[in-house]
Design a protein around this motif. Structure first.
Motif, PDB file in Angstrom:
ATOM      1  N   GLY A 217       0.796  -1.236   0.000  1.00  0.00           N
ATOM      2  CA  GLY A 217       0.000   0.000   0.000  1.00  0.00           C
ATOM      3  C   GLY A 217       0.817   1.268   0.000  1.00  0.00           C
ATOM      4  N   ARG A 218       2.104   1.192  -0.323  1.00  0.00           N
ATOM      5  CA  ARG A 218       2.979   2.377  -0.353  1.00  0.00           C
ATOM      6  C   ARG A 218       3.241   2.767  -1.816  1.00  0.00           C
ATOM      7  NH1 ARG A 218       6.495   2.929   4.284  1.00  0.00           N
ATOM      8  NH2 ARG A 218       5.942   1.481   5.952  1.00  0.00           N
ATOM      9  N   SER A 219       2.225   3.233  -2.501  1.00  0.00           N
ATOM     10  CA  SER A 219       2.333   3.479  -3.943  1.00  0.00           C
ATOM     11  C   SER A 219       3.376   4.534  -4.280  1.00  0.00           C
ATOM     12  CB  SER A 219       0.973   3.881  -4.505  1.00  0.00           C
ATOM     13  OG  SER A 219       0.050   2.825  -4.378  1.00  0.00           O
ATOM     14  N   ALA A 220       3.443   5.605  -3.497  1.00  0.00           N
ATOM     15  CA  ALA A 220       4.414   6.667  -3.783  1.00  0.00           C
ATOM     16  C   ALA A 220       5.840   6.147  -3.623  1.00  0.00           C
ATOM     17  CB  ALA A 220       4.183   7.864  -2.868  1.00  0.00           C
ATOM     18  N   ASP A 221       6.078   5.357  -2.576  1.00  0.00           N
ATOM     19  CA  ASP A 221       7.408   4.768  -2.388  1.00  0.00           C
ATOM     20  C   ASP A 221       7.743   3.830  -3.547  1.00  0.00           C
ATOM     21  OD1 ASP A 221       7.774   6.064   0.028  1.00  0.00           O
ATOM     22  OD2 ASP A 221       6.947   4.415   1.208  1.00  0.00           O
ATOM     23  N   ILE A 390     -16.499 -18.124  -4.978  1.00  0.00           N
ATOM     24  CA  ILE A 390     -15.106 -17.812  -5.276  1.00  0.00           C
ATOM     25  C   ILE A 390     -14.592 -16.732  -4.334  1.00  0.00           C
ATOM     26  CG2 ILE A 390     -13.542 -16.865  -7.014  1.00  0.00           C
ATOM     27  CD1 ILE A 390     -14.427 -19.694  -7.609  1.00  0.00           C
ATOM     28  N   ILE A 391     -15.405 -15.705  -4.068  1.00  0.00           N
ATOM     29  CA  ILE A 391     -14.994 -14.633  -3.157  1.00  0.00           C
ATOM     30  C   ILE A 391     -14.757 -15.185  -1.753  1.00  0.00           C
ATOM     31  CG2 ILE A 391     -15.782 -12.518  -2.011  1.00  0.00           C
ATOM     32  CD1 ILE A 391     -17.161 -11.791  -4.680  1.00  0.00           C
ATOM     33  N   SER A 392     -15.604 -16.103  -1.336  1.00  0.00           N
ATOM     34  CA  SER A 392     -15.433 -16.706  -0.014  1.00  0.00           C
ATOM     35  C   SER A 392     -14.085 -17.408   0.085  1.00  0.00           C
ATOM     36  CB  SER A 392     -16.564 -17.713   0.242  1.00  0.00           C
ATOM     37  OG  SER A 392     -16.386 -18.352   1.490  1.00  0.00           O
ATOM     38  N   ARG A 393     -13.741 -18.147  -0.956  1.00  0.00           N
ATOM     39  CA  ARG A 393     -12.452 -18.838  -0.961  1.00  0.00           C
ATOM     40  C   ARG A 393     -11.290 -17.850  -0.986  1.00  0.00           C
ATOM     41  NH1 ARG A 393      -8.980 -22.014   0.537  1.00  0.00           N
ATOM     42  NH2 ARG A 393      -7.771 -23.263  -0.915  1.00  0.00           N
ATOM     43  N   ALA A 394     -11.430 -16.779  -1.756  1.00  0.00           N
ATOM     44  CA  ALA A 394     -10.380 -15.759  -1.827  1.00  0.00           C
ATOM     45  C   ALA A 394     -10.184 -15.088  -0.469  1.00  0.00           C
ATOM     46  CB  ALA A 394     -10.716 -14.729  -2.890  1.00  0.00           C
ATOM     47  N   LEU A 395     -11.270 -14.842   0.243  1.00  0.00           N
ATOM     48  CA  LEU A 395     -11.169 -14.233   1.572  1.00  0.00           C
ATOM     49  C   LEU A 395     -10.411 -15.140   2.532  1.00  0.00           C
ATOM     50  CD1 LEU A 395     -14.758 -12.731   1.941  1.00  0.00           C
ATOM     51  CD2 LEU A 395     -12.630 -11.422   1.824  1.00  0.00           C
ATOM     52  N   ASP A 396     -10.667 -16.447   2.436  1.00  0.00           N
ATOM     53  CA  ASP A 396      -9.943 -17.398   3.288  1.00  0.00           C
ATOM     54  C   ASP A 396      -8.450 -17.356   3.003  1.00  0.00           C
ATOM     55  OD1 ASP A 396     -12.255 -18.269   4.524  1.00  0.00           O
ATOM     56  OD2 ASP A 396     -12.535 -19.976   3.171  1.00  0.00           O
ATOM     57  N   LEU A 397      -8.098 -17.335   1.720  1.00  0.00           N
ATOM     58  CA  LEU A 397      -6.685 -17.321   1.352  1.00  0.00           C
ATOM     59  C   LEU A 397      -6.005 -16.025   1.775  1.00  0.00           C
ATOM     60  CD1 LEU A 397      -6.913 -18.877  -2.223  1.00  0.00           C
ATOM     61  CD2 LEU A 397      -5.665 -19.847  -0.294  1.00  0.00           C
ATOM     62  N   ALA A 398      -6.735 -14.908   1.672  1.00  0.00           N
ATOM     63  CA  ALA A 398      -6.139 -13.602   1.956  1.00  0.00           C
ATOM     64  C   ALA A 398      -6.054 -13.299   3.441  1.00  0.00           C
ATOM     65  CB  ALA A 398      -6.939 -12.505   1.249  1.00  0.00           C
ATOM     66  N   ALA A 399      -6.707 -14.112   4.269  1.00  0.00           N
ATOM     67  CA  ALA A 399      -6.732 -13.830   5.705  1.00  0.00           C
ATOM     68  C   ALA A 399      -5.320 -13.801   6.275  1.00  0.00           C
ATOM     69  CB  ALA A 399      -7.564 -14.886   6.421  1.00  0.00           C
ATOM     70  N   GLY A 400      -4.946 -12.682   6.861  1.00  0.00           N
ATOM     71  CA  GLY A 400      -3.651 -12.564   7.516  1.00  0.00           C
ATOM     72  C   GLY A 400      -2.499 -12.230   6.605  1.00  0.00           C
ATOM     73  N   VAL A 401      -2.732 -12.144   5.294  1.00  0.00           N
ATOM     74  CA  VAL A 401      -1.651 -11.800   4.369  1.00  0.00           C
ATOM     75  C   VAL A 401      -1.393 -10.296   4.432  1.00  0.00           C
ATOM     76  CG1 VAL A 401      -0.924 -11.753   1.963  1.00  0.00           C
ATOM     77  CG2 VAL A 401      -2.192 -13.713   2.835  1.00  0.00           C
ATOM     78  N   ALA A 402      -0.132  -9.923   4.584  1.00  0.00           N
ATOM     79  CA  ALA A 402       0.221  -8.498   4.728  1.00  0.00           C
ATOM     80  C   ALA A 402       0.310  -7.831   3.359  1.00  0.00           C
ATOM     81  CB  ALA A 402       1.534  -8.354   5.485  1.00  0.00           C
ATOM     82  N   SER A 403      -0.825  -7.806   2.658  1.00  0.00           N
ATOM     83  CA  SER A 403      -0.935  -7.180   1.344  1.00  0.00           C
ATOM     84  C   SER A 403      -2.274  -6.470   1.271  1.00  0.00           C
ATOM     85  CB  SER A 403      -0.847  -8.235   0.236  1.00  0.00           C
ATOM     86  OG  SER A 403      -1.209  -7.695  -1.022  1.00  0.00           O
ATOM     87  N   VAL A 404      -2.266  -5.253   0.741  1.00  0.00           N
ATOM     88  CA  VAL A 404      -3.534  -4.508   0.642  1.00  0.00           C
ATOM     89  C   VAL A 404      -4.317  -4.909  -0.593  1.00  0.00           C
ATOM     90  CG1 VAL A 404      -2.551  -2.520   1.852  1.00  0.00           C
ATOM     91  CG2 VAL A 404      -2.487  -2.572  -0.660  1.00  0.00           C
ATOM     92  N   ARG A 405      -3.691  -5.571  -1.537  1.00  0.00           N
ATOM     93  CA  ARG A 405      -4.314  -5.738  -2.843  1.00  0.00           C
ATOM     94  C   ARG A 405      -5.501  -6.711  -2.873  1.00  0.00           C
ATOM     95  NH1 ARG A 405      -0.655  -7.408  -7.058  1.00  0.00           N
ATOM     96  NH2 ARG A 405       0.505  -8.533  -5.472  1.00  0.00           N
ATOM     97  N   PRO A 406      -5.458  -7.872  -2.197  1.00  0.00           N
ATOM     98  CA  PRO A 406      -6.635  -8.741  -2.263  1.00  0.00           C
ATOM     99  C   PRO A 406      -7.913  -8.058  -1.791  1.00  0.00           C
ATOM    100  CG  PRO A 406      -4.768  -9.967  -1.423  1.00  0.00           C
ATOM    101  CD  PRO A 406      -4.347  -8.521  -1.471  1.00  0.00           C
TER     102      PRO A 406
END
Length: 435
Positions: A217-221, A390-406
């Motif tokens: 999430g640091r687009s300017a950097d 599909i969104i439900s599965r994506a939410l499970d995978l993204a849980a706890g990942v330190a990325s803003v993009r999902p």
């Protein structure tokens, strides 16, 4: 007297081949299942020791989701007394005798280890201390090409962190490597050749740090690092890294017209000596820019060119490590993403479904992102319940990942789903998505 927590994994289980594979891949669901089946350690005890909800432990043991954040990896390793080398960490304080003795609560182990170590590891200093690759050798006063080769191998090893961790966890690590190389360029002496190699390495490290910044999430950097990478690649005369710097800039540029121009510039760096993997990478990024600019014909042409490059790739042909992730599966996923962006769900859904079936959950962040395009295609086709699944599965995978993009990708789709709250599957997903 030295105590061990009751949840410590026994040596006979740690030496089990399946357990060693699971630990090396951070497949903690398998670790938990083996601990219960072979050592009699219940999921409730694991949950208490590792500070994970019991329901989540059960889900992980069934192969649903993954542990992907660095701090949680450290916490589990310490709670279960897993030697650091088995999960890619430096020796833990309790292994070396550096940790103070702490009383153990009978049911959960050392609360001090469980809480304080995690807080320390969440800082950049804690991260640097825990990862063995970050223990730098003394900087040479005179840099040789051989020195740069060793540094490049180190950069390649650190790049593997991006397979399992998000940019929020890795940004400081990659930025530190970039800054270290920059200081070396300022303070050391070189031959002309070793300096050229070191400047090229700086360009590569700036791209990796920029990618982590973008993901966190640091687009300017990220933009600043990509610009510095472009300058360094030009100075080093490395057309491959120059093309990739342009491709990174195009990928994060919000202005779609400008992004397309930059992506065209990236492909203009291609020469007859450009490795096939790099050509495929640059053309698939051009395809994405064309799709975002609503140019289907140019999108298909770029995808075809990328596929032809991969087809021409010879076994054993040297490829830069930073382009090694581009393969037929990744290109299929990009193809599906492009057709989703162009609102062609009948073309997008089959190719994305087949590619994602081949894509490992080990890459939790990336798979969650890619699944968001499949969900988007289903929504475009009016298949609301399929999109919700599909969104439900994506939410499970993204849980706890330190990325803003999902979450950024899924947010507008969740908004669309709210129009269909009469469906139980939609209600379940919306409830899951609540903070």
């Amino acid at each position: 007297m030295n105590y061990q927590p009751p949840t410590a994994l026994p040596q006979r289980l740690l030496s089990n081949e399946e357990m060693q594979r699971a630990l090396a891949g951070h497949d903690f669901g398998t670790v938990f299942r083996l601990a219960r089946n072979h050592a009699g350690i219940s999921y409730s005890r694991i949950a208490a020791a590792c500070d994970i909800k019991p329901q989540r432990v059960g889900m992980l043991a069934r192969g649903e989701g993954r542990i992907t954040t660095f701090d949680k990896v450290v916490e589990i390793a310490d709670a279960l007394r897993i030697p650091g080398r088995m999960v890619g960490l430096a020796p833990r304080p309790w292994e070396t005798g550096d940790a103070p003795a702490h009383p153990y609560a009978p049911e959960i182990g050392s609360t001090s280890v469980r809480r304080r170590t995690v807080l320390q590891a969440a800082t950049s200093a804690g991260l640097a201390a825990a990862l063995p690759a970050l223990h730098r050798l003394p900087a040479p006063k005179h840099v040789t090409v051989s020195d740069v080769d060793q540094m490049q191998q180190r950069t390649a090893r650190l790049r593997r962190l991006d397979d399992i961790l998000g940019g929020g966890d890795t940004y400081r690590v990659y930025l530190g490597e970039y800054q270290s190389t920059k200081a070396l360029l300022r303070d050391a002496t070189f031959t002309l050749e070793s300096r050229r190699h070191l400047v090229a390495l700086l360009a590569e490290q700036a791209q990796q740090a920029g990618w982590a910044a973008f993901d966190g999430g640091r687009s300017a950097d990220a933009e600043g690092l990509y610009e510095e990478s472009r300058t360094a690649a030009r100075e080093a005369g490395d057309s491959n890294l120059l093309g990739n710097a342009f491709a990174f800039l195009a990928y994060q540029t919000a202005d779609r017209g400008a992004a397309l121009e930059i992506a065209v510039s990236s492909c203009a760096t291609i020469t007859p000596e450009t490795p096939a993997g790099v050509r495929a990478l640059l053309y698939e990024r051009l395809a994405w820019a064309c799709a975002a600019a609503n140019q289907p014909t140019r999108t298909e042409q770029a995808l075809d060119t990328a596929r032809a490059a991969l087809d021409e790739q010879q076994d054993g042909e040297p490829q830069p490590d930073w382009a090694a992730w581009v393969d037929q599966t990744e290109l299929d996923i990009m193809t599906g993403r492009c057709w989703t962006e162009l609102r062609r769900p009948l073309r997008a859904v089959p190719v994305l479904t087949q590619a994602l079936d081949r894509y490992s959950d080990h890459h939790a962040r990336d798979k969650a992102l890619y699944m968001s395009w499949l969900a988007d295609a289903y929504l475009t086709a009016g298949e609301v319940e399929a999109a919700a699944a599909i969104i439900s599965r994506a939410l499970d995978l993204a849980a706890g990942v330190a990325s803003v993009r999902p979450r950024q990708r899924l947010a507008p789709m969740l908004t669309q789903l709210r129009r269909h709250q009469e469906l139980s599957t939609v209600r379940d997903v919306l409830e899951k998505a609540e903070p």
